[in-house]
Design a protein around this motif. Sequence first.
Motif, PDB file in Angstrom:
ATOM      1  N   MET A   1      -3.242 -20.504   6.765  1.00  0.00           N
ATOM      2  CA  MET A   1      -4.412 -20.116   5.992  1.00  0.00           C
ATOM      3  C   MET A   1      -5.088 -21.369   5.444  1.00  0.00           C
ATOM      4  SD  MET A   1      -4.842 -16.836   5.701  1.00  0.00           S
ATOM      5  CE  MET A   1      -4.525 -15.396   4.781  1.00  0.00           C
ATOM      6  N   GLN A   3      -8.336 -22.434   2.699  1.00  0.00           N
ATOM      7  CA  GLN A   3      -9.287 -21.944   1.708  1.00  0.00           C
ATOM      8  C   GLN A   3     -10.651 -22.571   1.943  1.00  0.00           C
ATOM      9  OE1 GLN A   3      -7.928 -22.564  -2.322  1.00  0.00           O
ATOM     10  NE2 GLN A   3      -7.217 -20.458  -2.393  1.00  0.00           N
ATOM     11  N   ASP A  33      -9.379 -17.165   1.372  1.00  0.00           N
ATOM     12  CA  ASP A  33      -8.336 -17.598   2.300  1.00  0.00           C
ATOM     13  C   ASP A  33      -8.686 -17.097   3.693  1.00  0.00           C
ATOM     14  OD1 ASP A  33      -6.614 -18.909   0.485  1.00  0.00           O
ATOM     15  OD2 ASP A  33      -5.842 -16.981  -0.196  1.00  0.00           O
TER      16      ASP A  33
END
Length: 69
Positions: A1, A3, A33
């Motif tokens: 993931m 951001q 995310d």
Amino acid sequence: MTQYKIRYSVIPPGVGPDDYEPADLEQRHELVDVPGEDPDLGTIHAAVVAGLAPGSGAAILEVRRPDEG
């Protein structure tokens, strides 16, 4: 993931592309995310829409990594 800082307009459920003026839409700035290390715009868009009310859409206006300021 990964951001991302994302600025987008929320398109309410049931509203088509000819039913609004972009300036009239609610704009949001959020940290989202997103799966993957280098996602494409489609993946980013899907991550934003997943956090909205069912039937809502999003018009992505800006995407930045948090370290880009």
